[in-house]
Design an enzyme around this catalytic site. Sequence first.
Site, PDB file in Angstrom:
ATOM      1  N   GLY A 212       0.839  -1.207   0.000  1.00  0.00           N
ATOM      2  CA  GLY A 212       0.000   0.000   0.000  1.00  0.00           C
ATOM      3  C   GLY A 212       0.865   1.244   0.000  1.00  0.00           C
ATOM      4  O   GLY A 212       2.055   1.169  -0.307  1.00  0.00           O
ATOM      5  N   ASN A 213       0.281   2.380   0.312  1.00  0.00           N
ATOM      6  CA  ASN A 213       1.072   3.610   0.429  1.00  0.00           C
ATOM      7  C   ASN A 213       0.454   4.530   1.476  1.00  0.00           C
ATOM      8  O   ASN A 213      -0.602   4.220   2.032  1.00  0.00           O
ATOM      9  CB  ASN A 213       1.215   4.297  -0.935  1.00  0.00           C
ATOM     10  CG  ASN A 213      -0.125   4.718  -1.490  1.00  0.00           C
ATOM     11  OD1 ASN A 213      -0.807   5.564  -0.926  1.00  0.00           O
ATOM     12  ND2 ASN A 213      -0.527   4.102  -2.604  1.00  0.00           N
ATOM     13  N   HIS A 214       1.133   5.649   1.747  1.00  0.00           N
ATOM     14  CA  HIS A 214       0.744   6.511   2.872  1.00  0.00           C
ATOM     15  C   HIS A 214      -0.345   7.529   2.552  1.00  0.00           C
ATOM     16  O   HIS A 214      -0.610   8.407   3.361  1.00  0.00           O
ATOM     17  CB  HIS A 214       1.965   7.275   3.386  1.00  0.00           C
ATOM     18  CG  HIS A 214       2.932   6.420   4.132  1.00  0.00           C
ATOM     19  ND1 HIS A 214       2.589   5.726   5.260  1.00  0.00           N
ATOM     20  CD2 HIS A 214       4.235   6.122   3.893  1.00  0.00           C
ATOM     21  CE1 HIS A 214       3.631   5.047   5.697  1.00  0.00           C
ATOM     22  NE2 HIS A 214       4.645   5.269   4.876  1.00  0.00           N
ATOM     23  N   ALA A 280      -3.973   7.762  -4.921  1.00  0.00           N
ATOM     24  CA  ALA A 280      -2.587   7.324  -5.111  1.00  0.00           C
ATOM     25  C   ALA A 280      -2.652   5.839  -5.451  1.00  0.00           C
ATOM     26  O   ALA A 280      -2.532   4.977  -4.580  1.00  0.00           O
ATOM     27  CB  ALA A 280      -1.784   7.568  -3.839  1.00  0.00           C
TER      28      ALA A 280
END
Length: 402
Positions: A212-214, A280
């Site tokens: 995943g990402n932030h 994102a």
Amino acid sequence: MSVLSGKKIVLGISGGIAAYKTASLVRLLIKAGAEVQVIMTPASHQFVTSFTLSTLSKKPVYTDFFNSNQATSTWNNHVEIALWADLILIAPATANTISKMVTGACDNLLQAIYLSAKCPVYFAPAMDLDMYIHPSTQNNLKVLESYKNLMIPAEKGELASGLFGEGRMAEPENIVAFLTKSLSKDKSLNGKKILITAGPTYEAIDPVRFIGNHSSGKMGFDIALAAAQEGAKVVLVTGPTQQHINHPLVETISVLSAQEMYDVCHQHFDGVDVFIGAAAVADYRPKNKATQKIKKSADDFVIELEKNPDILASLGAIKKQQFLIGFALETENEIEHAQQKIRKKNLDLIVLNSLNDQGAGFGVPTNKVTFIDKAFHIMPMELKSKEAVAVDIVNKIKEHYA
Ligand code: CTP
């Protein structure tokens, strides 16, 4: 016909001397065709009677959660009352009530209704001059406005203390004029449908792990709210986030992976006027998702990745009337890279974030963006809160349709 005609209004009255003016306020609202449900705080009963207000509003007035004085035990459901309302008007809003609205205190029926509200909330501060200009009060007013409550400014004049200055509740006529103007404000995105992606995507490795990402999702949610406040119907397709949105014009669809986001966007794209890719989206996903939790064994572990579909580019390839807005997060040759993305993804507008600008990017409440349109006009913007950037983006859409 007044824009207030047929509107369901909860009028919350808190305990200040200006409460005596609410009798006129109720009369004016009823005269304009509104349906008024009066909610009084316990303290306000010292300044105006519930019998007066109930007679004028032609409805029972509520103060307590429980109607213990009645033979049959009934209670006043704050959630139902809040959902019934098209708007809540708190007038007078005393320093105490304002402070409780800021902290989320819930010690009376009015506060519970305020916290349960999904509709616009207007408040008309009323207090003595020094209380009004005290930094605590001024801060509280700013916080309430940042929560999107709409302040009906206090007026200058003689105060109950005998002092002269700011803090007097706006006159009932002025409150009604404020509401009328606010409700008739040209909602220039009325009738437009906007599809927005937000947040990160999670790409499963096995049943318990993912890549995943932030991304917090805040930018996409802020745009959704700003667009809905201009009258647009919004479909918000979001990856996993902590964000919440409560607006009758916003439909939220939760997804996990880029593929799910892609599928939902393609289902909705045909009927929309605008698409905004604020998510994102993970560029790659594990080629194979293990059906069982992967056990540790060897020292090295390699995950083979494959490309995710590019949602924005795929929509750019099939767009007809749609106005397409994309984001670009760049670290070098920002303008050039953003222009390439406009071409490659067939965009009408790109919102460029440069990580070289302080205050831009992930995990901060601010953003510094540059707009570039398909004619490559470059429009650098100031550092702003993400909410203000969202309004700028919505203004770009309004300009397109003007
Ligand atoms: N985007 C998308 N689907 C993807 C990847 C990106 O819809 N699979 C959208 C994002 O929502 C954003 C824009 O494309 O609006 C730009 O994304 P970004 O990751 O910055 O650019 P990429 O095209 O992926 O290029 P790169 O990562 O190489 O910079």
